[in-house]
Design an enzyme around this catalytic site. Structure first.
Site, PDB file in Angstrom:
ATOM      1  N   ARG B 133       0.819  -1.225   0.000  1.00  0.00           N
ATOM      2  CA  ARG B 133       0.000   0.000   0.000  1.00  0.00           C
ATOM      3  C   ARG B 133       0.847   1.266   0.000  1.00  0.00           C
ATOM      4  O   ARG B 133       0.443   2.301   0.515  1.00  0.00           O
ATOM      5  CB  ARG B 133      -0.954   0.028   1.201  1.00  0.00           C
ATOM      6  CG  ARG B 133      -2.038  -1.027   1.154  1.00  0.00           C
ATOM      7  CD  ARG B 133      -3.205  -0.663   2.070  1.00  0.00           C
ATOM      8  NE  ARG B 133      -4.124  -1.775   2.226  1.00  0.00           N
ATOM      9  CZ  ARG B 133      -4.056  -2.661   3.195  1.00  0.00           C
ATOM     10  NH1 ARG B 133      -3.118  -2.567   4.123  1.00  0.00           N
ATOM     11  NH2 ARG B 133      -4.933  -3.645   3.256  1.00  0.00           N
ATOM     12  N   LYS B 155       1.779  11.376 -11.469  1.00  0.00           N
ATOM     13  CA  LYS B 155       0.889  10.481 -12.212  1.00  0.00           C
ATOM     14  C   LYS B 155       1.637   9.190 -12.529  1.00  0.00           C
ATOM     15  O   LYS B 155       2.711   9.210 -13.126  1.00  0.00           O
ATOM     16  CB  LYS B 155       0.439  11.123 -13.516  1.00  0.00           C
ATOM     17  CG  LYS B 155      -0.672  12.140 -13.345  1.00  0.00           C
ATOM     18  CD  LYS B 155      -1.243  12.488 -14.710  1.00  0.00           C
ATOM     19  CE  LYS B 155      -2.348  13.522 -14.618  1.00  0.00           C
ATOM     20  NZ  LYS B 155      -2.884  13.851 -15.943  1.00  0.00           N
ATOM     21  N   GLU B 197       7.477  19.255 -25.081  1.00  0.00           N
ATOM     22  CA  GLU B 197       6.889  19.574 -23.764  1.00  0.00           C
ATOM     23  C   GLU B 197       7.555  20.799 -23.149  1.00  0.00           C
ATOM     24  O   GLU B 197       6.905  21.596 -22.468  1.00  0.00           O
ATOM     25  CB  GLU B 197       7.018  18.378 -22.813  1.00  0.00           C
ATOM     26  CG  GLU B 197       6.329  17.095 -23.280  1.00  0.00           C
ATOM     27  CD  GLU B 197       4.819  17.088 -23.053  1.00  0.00           C
ATOM     28  OE1 GLU B 197       4.281  18.070 -22.497  1.00  0.00           O
ATOM     29  OE2 GLU B 197       4.182  16.095 -23.447  1.00  0.00           O
ATOM     30  N   LYS B 238       5.788  22.941 -14.150  1.00  0.00           N
ATOM     31  CA  LYS B 238       4.846  21.858 -13.875  1.00  0.00           C
ATOM     32  C   LYS B 238       4.600  21.741 -12.376  1.00  0.00           C
ATOM     33  O   LYS B 238       3.462  21.538 -11.933  1.00  0.00           O
ATOM     34  CB  LYS B 238       5.340  20.529 -14.450  1.00  0.00           C
ATOM     35  CG  LYS B 238       4.335  19.401 -14.231  1.00  0.00           C
ATOM     36  CD  LYS B 238       4.497  18.238 -15.168  1.00  0.00           C
ATOM     37  CE  LYS B 238       3.411  17.190 -14.904  1.00  0.00           C
ATOM     38  NZ  LYS B 238       3.541  16.013 -15.756  1.00  0.00           N
ATOM     39  N   GLU B 248      -5.785  17.017 -10.324  1.00  0.00           N
ATOM     40  CA  GLU B 248      -6.344  17.405 -11.615  1.00  0.00           C
ATOM     41  C   GLU B 248      -7.822  17.748 -11.551  1.00  0.00           C
ATOM     42  O   GLU B 248      -8.631  17.274 -12.349  1.00  0.00           O
ATOM     43  CB  GLU B 248      -6.107  16.287 -12.653  1.00  0.00           C
ATOM     44  CG  GLU B 248      -6.208  16.791 -14.085  1.00  0.00           C
ATOM     45  CD  GLU B 248      -5.625  15.797 -15.092  1.00  0.00           C
ATOM     46  OE1 GLU B 248      -5.615  14.609 -14.809  1.00  0.00           O
ATOM     47  OE2 GLU B 248      -5.200  16.255 -16.158  1.00  0.00           O
ATOM     48  N   ARG B 252      -4.762  22.014 -13.454  1.00  0.00           N
ATOM     49  CA  ARG B 252      -3.759  21.073 -13.939  1.00  0.00           C
ATOM     50  C   ARG B 252      -4.021  20.701 -15.396  1.00  0.00           C
ATOM     51  O   ARG B 252      -3.116  20.300 -16.123  1.00  0.00           O
ATOM     52  CB  ARG B 252      -3.731  19.812 -13.054  1.00  0.00           C
ATOM     53  CG  ARG B 252      -2.617  18.857 -13.419  1.00  0.00           C
ATOM     54  CD  ARG B 252      -2.338  17.820 -12.342  1.00  0.00           C
ATOM     55  NE  ARG B 252      -1.314  16.886 -12.785  1.00  0.00           N
ATOM     56  CZ  ARG B 252      -0.648  16.062 -12.009  1.00  0.00           C
ATOM     57  NH1 ARG B 252      -0.886  16.042 -10.712  1.00  0.00           N
ATOM     58  NH2 ARG B 252       0.269  15.243 -12.490  1.00  0.00           N
ATOM     59  N   ASN B 256      -2.368  19.988 -20.458  1.00  0.00           N
ATOM     60  CA  ASN B 256      -2.796  19.235 -21.641  1.00  0.00           C
ATOM     61  C   ASN B 256      -2.823  20.078 -22.905  1.00  0.00           C
ATOM     62  O   ASN B 256      -3.346  19.636 -23.931  1.00  0.00           O
ATOM     63  CB  ASN B 256      -4.171  18.608 -21.397  1.00  0.00           C
ATOM     64  CG  ASN B 256      -4.093  17.491 -20.391  1.00  0.00           C
ATOM     65  OD1 ASN B 256      -3.141  16.718 -20.397  1.00  0.00           O
ATOM     66  ND2 ASN B 256      -5.072  17.403 -19.511  1.00  0.00           N
ATOM     67  N   HIS B 259      -2.425  18.367 -26.064  1.00  0.00           N
ATOM     68  CA  HIS B 259      -2.524  16.933 -25.789  1.00  0.00           C
ATOM     69  C   HIS B 259      -3.854  16.321 -26.212  1.00  0.00           C
ATOM     70  O   HIS B 259      -3.920  15.127 -26.459  1.00  0.00           O
ATOM     71  CB  HIS B 259      -2.265  16.651 -24.314  1.00  0.00           C
ATOM     72  CG  HIS B 259      -0.803  16.685 -23.958  1.00  0.00           C
ATOM     73  ND1 HIS B 259      -0.044  17.819 -24.114  1.00  0.00           N
ATOM     74  CD2 HIS B 259       0.045  15.732 -23.482  1.00  0.00           C
ATOM     75  CE1 HIS B 259       1.213  17.570 -23.732  1.00  0.00           C
ATOM     76  NE2 HIS B 259       1.286  16.314 -23.351  1.00  0.00           N
ATOM     77  N   HIS B 263      -3.062  13.299 -28.274  1.00  0.00           N
ATOM     78  CA  HIS B 263      -3.447  11.937 -27.904  1.00  0.00           C
ATOM     79  C   HIS B 263      -4.286  11.283 -28.996  1.00  0.00           C
ATOM     80  O   HIS B 263      -4.144  10.100 -29.282  1.00  0.00           O
ATOM     81  CB  HIS B 263      -4.239  11.943 -26.590  1.00  0.00           C
ATOM     82  CG  HIS B 263      -3.384  12.131 -25.371  1.00  0.00           C
ATOM     83  ND1 HIS B 263      -3.871  12.673 -24.204  1.00  0.00           N
ATOM     84  CD2 HIS B 263      -2.080  11.858 -25.140  1.00  0.00           C
ATOM     85  CE1 HIS B 263      -2.901  12.723 -23.305  1.00  0.00           C
ATOM     86  NE2 HIS B 263      -1.802  12.238 -23.850  1.00  0.00           N
ATOM     87  N   HIS B 278       5.197  10.424 -28.894  1.00  0.00           N
ATOM     88  CA  HIS B 278       4.332  11.298 -28.093  1.00  0.00           C
ATOM     89  C   HIS B 278       4.576  12.788 -28.335  1.00  0.00           C
ATOM     90  O   HIS B 278       3.647  13.554 -28.605  1.00  0.00           O
ATOM     91  CB  HIS B 278       4.492  10.967 -26.605  1.00  0.00           C
ATOM     92  CG  HIS B 278       3.702  11.858 -25.697  1.00  0.00           C
ATOM     93  ND1 HIS B 278       2.326  11.807 -25.614  1.00  0.00           N
ATOM     94  CD2 HIS B 278       4.079  12.852 -24.854  1.00  0.00           C
ATOM     95  CE1 HIS B 278       1.899  12.711 -24.757  1.00  0.00           C
ATOM     96  NE2 HIS B 278       2.942  13.358 -24.269  1.00  0.00           N
TER      97      HIS B 278
END
Lengths: 380, 380
Positions: B133, B155, B197, B238, B248, B252, B256, B259, B263, B278
């Site tokens: 955990r 993330k 980025e 960031k 998010e 946040r 994107n 993105h 994506h 990417h």
């Protein structure tokens, strides 16, 4: 103030707030909550769609009533069922449920509901924590054990081939609905198993509660308002400890009173529930923790006898010999205890007690003394 | 203050603090950090044992130096390797790594280290979040993309058959070591991909940084102190956004920029990296976001051209036609965008801009206008 202690259990009294900053939530406790679950959930998650995860046994007993309540509140929901039993807490079911939840196109503001006992709560909670990196989560625990223990505090997880609950997340629900009427249909052995955790809360930190349990346990088993009171006080006790130590860095370990020995016993019988269920292991483990504390001179025999008297009165096992079949030797038990995830940097941590309501965390207990103690208990 | 802007990149300047209350941590940036990694890790995690997770390609290049550094600091460690490539971010590898980490008998205070690019960081981070955990987690990102993006912000995750990164956790490391010298051996296409980025941070919220990039990009590619500066400023940008919105819930989403389209492009080519990596998707997506903003009257053509000029100068693709092979039609793109996990309650959210350094989150964009825009871009 006597009038506070004697106040009747109203619905307001039976809401326990778990205070965790932005992750705070309410546990609602009462008879018939499954029938009003839809309205309760809408008030916390307006507009959310739900994915209900239930084991097949619980689904057969309570899903119709729960689903009707959601429909009445206009909540769009789907249902996923899993097999009942501990073996469901595995990677395969985790993967399947994550994929199935995603297939329902739930979004982040939607929610996963666990309807069932500890197995479903632990598994569905981990699924909720991981799917889309965290969806809202609602617990509807249907066993006494889940209502007073596993649904409080945010521990979720599955089992690994290396041990139980070794994979998971600390993940808090947004709401817990504990319907105490569903416990009427719980097998007595399961009710007793949950009760071992109720008694534990008194023993570890609240002597008044243990006094009250000695007087009121029959009403708790019978389903009176005392049952709601017992569940609420248990949840409050756990919530207070969790609020102070969410990630188990310190005092949360107190909740393991009786569990170091108890887990070892469950492992020793390979989790065969015909021989031993969790709460029975906790009951015997709690007895051992008190006897070991007495051996160390921390409490007297009178305290040991008082705990013994109460646990046997409700029908819980209290001796290693109460477990049917052969048990391994003391050295094997010590190996199992050393492998327990609560081991910290190789030293043994036990929860000991200086009296009813006065448990404490003792780090660095000498394994030789524990081995000697277990040998005597195994071959009395 | 000109002297601040012109100050040389010292090791102190190149520590970025990510401010997340009890989960705060440092990102250290500089040439040769892998050689001193052992000492850096000991100072944050004294006495901890490590399990290093690396992909086979990175292990071949950098594991010897990293392991030597750990040995020199007296850190007991084991190494687990995974295949390179996106397909490694799957349930099967997640299960295998969790079990293998448990097999090494690491305890909660011990740590998992991700040595590699974004794939290893995402996978190892999710393993760290779930094993017992939550174990301590250290990132040693070895690509520009991982250094400026995926290693910052917590993330973690794996892919599901329903989409990328749909299963995971928000889980913060205790330390990030970004060795900018390892980027010397990075293929130019991967360096450019990461640079998309870097440019994004200027475009979304820091016009001065974008000005500076226009002047200094060649030095960044060449590996001078400007590279460290660019990585540090990107991480800081960031970190500031993540600190304000860790889970998010709102701002946040600014990260994107480029993105949503990016994506969709990656998905449209089935993540075939021969056709599109990417950062190339982000570059084209960033161009589309600016062109779409111009279409809505938010910015002028001069701004669009300035962005176009910089991205093409560094060698990044900027048009849909820059992607080799056939692309699907506009309707298919819209379906892909609607399935993106950043969809909220069925409405389309885009990151648009009012000028360089002035991106904003626009919810409820009319899908018909986007479809029309994409049609024109696909068949110019």
């Amino acid at each position: 103030m006597a009038d506070t202690i004697a106040a009747p259990a109203t619905s307001d009294r039976n809401t326990v707030r778990v205070d965790l900053d932005t992750r705070s939530y309410d546990i609602k406790i009462g008879r018939g909550l499954i029938e009003t679950a839809g309205a309760e959930i809408v008030s916390v998650l307006p507009g959310a769609r739900l994915c209900v995860i239930a084991d097949k046994t619980v689904a057969g007993l309570h899903l119709d009533a729960f689903s009707t309540s959601l429909d009445a509140a206009g909540i769009v929901h789907t249902v996923l069922t899993v097999p009942a039993g501990e073996s469901t807490k595995c990677f395969r079911e985790f993967e399947r449920l994550c994929d199935d939840v995603l297939a329902t196109r739930l979004e982040r503001g939607d929610a996963i509901v666990a309807l069932g006992g500890g197995v479903v709560g632990d598994l569905a909670g981990f699924v909720a924590s991981a799917t889309r990196r965290g969806m809202a989560f609602v617990q509807v625990p249907t066993t006494l054990l889940a209502q007073v223990d596993s649904s409080v505090g945010g521990k979720t997880g599955i089992n690994s081939r290396h041990g139980k609950n070794l994979i998971g997340a600390f993940y808090q629900p947004v709401l817990v609905l504990a319907d105490t009427a569903v416990l009427d249909t719980l097998p007595i052995r399961d009710f007793r198993s949950g009760y071992a955790e109720v008694a534990k809360y008194g023993l570890l930190g609240d002597a008044d509660f243990f006094d009250w349990l000695e007087v009121n346990w029959k009403a708790i088993f019978a389903g009176g308002p005392e049952r709601d009171e017992a569940v609420a006080r248990s949840c409050q006790a756990k919530a207070d400890i969790v609020a102070a130590d969410e990630l188990e860095a310190g005092q949360r370990a107190l909740l393991n009173l009786g569990h170091t020995f108890g887990h070892a016993l469950e492992s020793a019988v390979s989790y065969e529930t015909e021989r031993l269920v969790h709460g029975e292991g906790v009951s015997i483990g709690t007895m051992l923790a008190h006897e070991f504390s007495a051996r160390l001179g921390l409490i007297g025999e009178d305290t040991v006898m008082r705990v013994h008297r109460h646990l046997t009165a409700v029908g819980l096992p209290v001796r290693l010999q109460d477990i049917p079949g052969q048990l391994p030797g003391a050295e094997t038990f010590m190996d199992i205890i050393a492998q327990d995830k609560k081991v910290s940097r190789g030293s043994l941590t036990f929860i000991l007690t200086r009296g009813i309501g006065h448990a404490f965390v003792e780090k660095g207990v000498d394994p030789a003394i524990v081995t000697e103690f277990l040998k005597e208990k195994l071959e009395p």
